[in-house]
Motif scaffolding. Sequence first.
Motif, PDB file in Angstrom:
ATOM      1  N   VAL A   1       1.120  -1.096  -0.237  1.00 54.85           N
ATOM      2  CA  VAL A   1       0.191   0.175  -0.366  1.00 54.85           C
ATOM      3  C   VAL A   1       0.746   0.649  -0.349  1.00 54.85           C
ATOM      4  CG1 VAL A   1      -1.899   1.422   0.744  1.00 54.85           C
ATOM      5  CG2 VAL A   1      -1.616  -1.260   1.316  1.00 54.85           C
ATOM      6  N   SER A   2       0.465   1.964  -0.801  1.00 55.68           N
ATOM      7  CA  SER A   2       1.917   3.005  -1.406  1.00 55.68           C
ATOM      8  C   SER A   2       1.563   4.611  -0.151  1.00 55.68           C
ATOM      9  CB  SER A   2       1.607   3.473  -2.647  1.00 55.68           C
ATOM     10  OG  SER A   2       0.964   3.814  -3.343  1.00 55.68           O
ATOM     11  N   PRO A   3       1.813   5.524   0.058  1.00 56.12           N
ATOM     12  CA  PRO A   3       1.483   6.137   0.272  1.00 56.12           C
ATOM     13  C   PRO A   3       0.528   7.064   0.142  1.00 56.12           C
ATOM     14  CG  PRO A   3       3.823   6.257   0.672  1.00 56.12           C
ATOM     15  CD  PRO A   3       3.249   5.536  -0.734  1.00 56.12           C
ATOM     16  N   GLN A   4       0.236   6.982  -1.972  1.00 55.51           N
ATOM     17  CA  GLN A   4      -0.950   7.444  -2.064  1.00 55.51           C
ATOM     18  C   GLN A   4      -2.129   7.521  -2.583  1.00 55.51           C
ATOM     19  OE1 GLN A   4       2.516   6.747  -3.917  1.00 55.51           O
ATOM     20  NE2 GLN A   4       2.587   9.138  -3.439  1.00 55.51           N
ATOM     21  N   VAL A   5      -2.333   6.114  -1.316  1.00 54.99           N
ATOM     22  CA  VAL A   5      -3.992   5.199  -1.645  1.00 54.99           C
ATOM     23  C   VAL A   5      -3.992   6.439  -0.345  1.00 54.99           C
ATOM     24  CG1 VAL A   5      -4.762   3.356  -0.671  1.00 54.99           C
ATOM     25  CG2 VAL A   5      -3.070   3.284  -1.963  1.00 54.99           C
ATOM     26  N   GLY A   6      -5.520   6.277  -0.382  1.00 59.66           N
ATOM     27  CA  GLY A   6      -6.402   7.134   0.443  1.00 59.66           C
ATOM     28  C   GLY A   6      -6.661   6.411   1.960  1.00 59.66           C
ATOM     29  N   MET A   7      -6.836   7.639   2.763  1.00 62.37           N
ATOM     30  CA  MET A   7      -7.763   7.034   3.477  1.00 62.37           C
ATOM     31  C   MET A   7      -8.631   5.730   3.567  1.00 62.37           C
ATOM     32  SD  MET A   7      -5.630   7.547   6.158  1.00 62.37           S
ATOM     33  CE  MET A   7      -6.464   6.271   7.386  1.00 62.37           C
ATOM     34  N   GLY A   8      -9.848   6.392   2.659  1.00 61.69           N
ATOM     35  CA  GLY A   8     -11.178   5.876   2.262  1.00 61.69           C
ATOM     36  C   GLY A   8     -10.685   4.399   1.749  1.00 61.69           C
ATOM     37  N   SER A   9     -10.197   3.930   0.597  1.00 59.11           N
ATOM     38  CA  SER A   9      -9.335   2.759   0.484  1.00 59.11           C
ATOM     39  C   SER A   9      -8.440   2.079   1.431  1.00 59.11           C
ATOM     40  CB  SER A   9      -8.123   3.928  -0.780  1.00 59.11           C
ATOM     41  OG  SER A   9      -8.806   4.082  -2.338  1.00 59.11           O
ATOM     42  N   ARG A  10      -7.724   2.519   2.463  1.00 57.62           N
ATOM     43  CA  ARG A  10      -7.225   1.608   3.378  1.00 57.62           C
ATOM     44  C   ARG A  10      -8.125   1.114   4.175  1.00 57.62           C
ATOM     45  NH1 ARG A  10      -1.440   3.516   4.593  1.00 57.62           N
ATOM     46  NH2 ARG A  10      -0.497   5.025   2.736  1.00 57.62           N
ATOM     47  N   ALA A  11      -9.179   1.580   4.284  1.00 57.12           N
ATOM     48  CA  ALA A  11     -10.255   1.033   5.306  1.00 57.12           C
ATOM     49  C   ALA A  11     -10.999   0.325   4.719  1.00 57.12           C
ATOM     50  CB  ALA A  11     -11.416   2.170   5.723  1.00 57.12           C
ATOM     51  N   LEU A  12     -11.347   0.412   3.220  1.00 57.49           N
ATOM     52  CA  LEU A  12     -11.263  -0.398   2.134  1.00 57.49           C
ATOM     53  C   LEU A  12     -11.083  -2.005   2.604  1.00 57.49           C
ATOM     54  CD1 LEU A  12     -14.163  -1.253   0.584  1.00 57.49           C
ATOM     55  CD2 LEU A  12     -13.116  -0.670  -1.142  1.00 57.49           C
ATOM     56  N   LEU A  13      -8.871  -1.824   1.813  1.00 54.63           N
ATOM     57  CA  LEU A  13      -8.774  -2.573   2.211  1.00 54.63           C
ATOM     58  C   LEU A  13      -8.737  -3.490   3.161  1.00 54.63           C
ATOM     59  CD1 LEU A  13      -5.544  -1.873   0.503  1.00 54.63           C
ATOM     60  CD2 LEU A  13      -6.709  -3.246   0.093  1.00 54.63           C
ATOM     61  N   ALA A  14      -8.672  -2.681   4.759  1.00 56.00           N
ATOM     62  CA  ALA A  14      -8.872  -3.344   6.030  1.00 56.00           C
ATOM     63  C   ALA A  14     -10.217  -3.959   6.270  1.00 56.00           C
ATOM     64  CB  ALA A  14      -8.997  -2.182   6.729  1.00 56.00           C
ATOM     65  N   ALA A  15     -11.324  -3.952   5.836  1.00 57.30           N
ATOM     66  CA  ALA A  15     -12.324  -4.776   5.558  1.00 57.30           C
ATOM     67  C   ALA A  15     -12.015  -5.915   4.750  1.00 57.30           C
ATOM     68  CB  ALA A  15     -13.021  -3.457   5.091  1.00 57.30           C
ATOM     69  N   GLU A  16     -11.610  -5.774   3.445  1.00 62.75           N
ATOM     70  CA  GLU A  16     -11.708  -6.526   3.076  1.00 62.75           C
ATOM     71  C   GLU A  16     -11.231  -8.057   4.009  1.00 62.75           C
ATOM     72  OE1 GLU A  16      -9.040  -8.265  -1.324  1.00 62.75           O
ATOM     73  OE2 GLU A  16      -8.382  -6.311  -0.404  1.00 62.75           O
ATOM     74  N   LEU A  17      -9.133  -7.658   4.397  1.00 65.11           N
ATOM     75  CA  LEU A  17      -8.859  -8.710   4.977  1.00 65.11           C
ATOM     76  C   LEU A  17     -10.165  -9.185   6.496  1.00 65.11           C
ATOM     77  CD1 LEU A  17      -5.559  -6.884   5.456  1.00 65.11           C
ATOM     78  CD2 LEU A  17      -6.070  -8.296   3.419  1.00 65.11           C
ATOM     79  N   CYS A  18     -10.673  -8.041   7.344  1.00 64.88           N
ATOM     80  CA  CYS A  18     -11.421  -8.848   8.051  1.00 64.88           C
ATOM     81  C   CYS A  18     -12.168  -9.849   7.574  1.00 64.88           C
ATOM     82  CB  CYS A  18     -11.895  -7.847   9.155  1.00 64.88           C
ATOM     83  SG  CYS A  18     -13.648  -7.927  10.176  1.00 64.88           S
ATOM     84  N   LEU A  19     -12.745  -9.458   6.462  1.00 63.68           N
ATOM     85  CA  LEU A  19     -14.351 -10.000   6.184  1.00 63.68           C
ATOM     86  C   LEU A  19     -13.597 -11.597   5.479  1.00 63.68           C
ATOM     87  CD1 LEU A  19     -15.700  -7.918   4.500  1.00 63.68           C
ATOM     88  CD2 LEU A  19     -16.729  -8.507   6.223  1.00 63.68           C
ATOM     89  N   LEU A  20     -12.664 -11.511   4.867  1.00 63.60           N
ATOM     90  CA  LEU A  20     -12.210 -12.408   4.136  1.00 63.60           C
ATOM     91  C   LEU A  20     -11.508 -14.252   5.458  1.00 63.60           C
ATOM     92  CD1 LEU A  20      -9.768 -11.964   1.552  1.00 63.60           C
ATOM     93  CD2 LEU A  20     -11.504 -12.719   0.833  1.00 63.60           C
ATOM     94  N   SER A  21     -11.546 -12.664   6.274  1.00 53.09           N
ATOM     95  CA  SER A  21     -10.513 -14.025   7.456  1.00 53.09           C
ATOM     96  C   SER A  21     -12.031 -14.449   8.252  1.00 53.09           C
ATOM     97  CB  SER A  21      -9.608 -13.085   8.824  1.00 53.09           C
ATOM     98  OG  SER A  21      -8.494 -12.822   7.942  1.00 53.09           O
TER      99      SER A  21
END
Length: 214
Positions: free
Chosen positions: A139-159
């Motif tokens: 995850v590069s610094p250019q990725v915004g907080m909204g996208s970061r939250a979406l990625l965190a939600a993805e990892l949680c839901l997959l788990s």
Amino acid sequence: MPAELFFTLGALHLVMLASPGPDFALMLRTCHDRVLALGAALGIALAILLHSLLSLTGISLLVASAPWLFNAIKLAGALYLGWLAWGALQAVRAGAGSSQHSSRRGQGSLGQGLRMGLATNLLNPKALVYFMGLLAAMVSPQVGMGSRALLAAELCLLSLLWFGVLALCLSTPRAQALLARSQRAVNAVTALLFGLVSIAILLELAGGLASMAG
């Protein structure tokens, strides 16, 4: 957010989830009770969500950069996993059979499983390092907080999906019958998984302290 990042990170996470470790060992230890196992799956998923958020916001890096705090987390995690290993080893020595295995059914609760899942994953410093390294690399610094939250939600839901399905499959009558016939082997495997991670953390901690002293 590029779709490639979303799918690549999800695929790598699924590979990690399928690898044997303390989380998988916990599912084996709790699957005698479906509610307990589902609680453990939820706890693991929530812990992974927290790990992801801490890593994506840079808090994990601050924790890792404070040696005393990181070492305290390592020690707590090693002791907790060692305690789980000891419990599984005691079950092996007791020769827990199918009657004991069946008698424990229905004694757990969703909250108890939730606490076990949270503790097992959150107190594993290997998980902290894994998420910190994976997300920092991808995850590069250019990725915004909204996208970061979406990625965190993805990892949680997959788990949650992975461990939830595992809890449902391992708690079926057929799976329980198979596990009951090999209960000592199951306990031995869980003791080995918990114990190896605990020893590895303690050795890493001892090595770090020795290098600091030198």
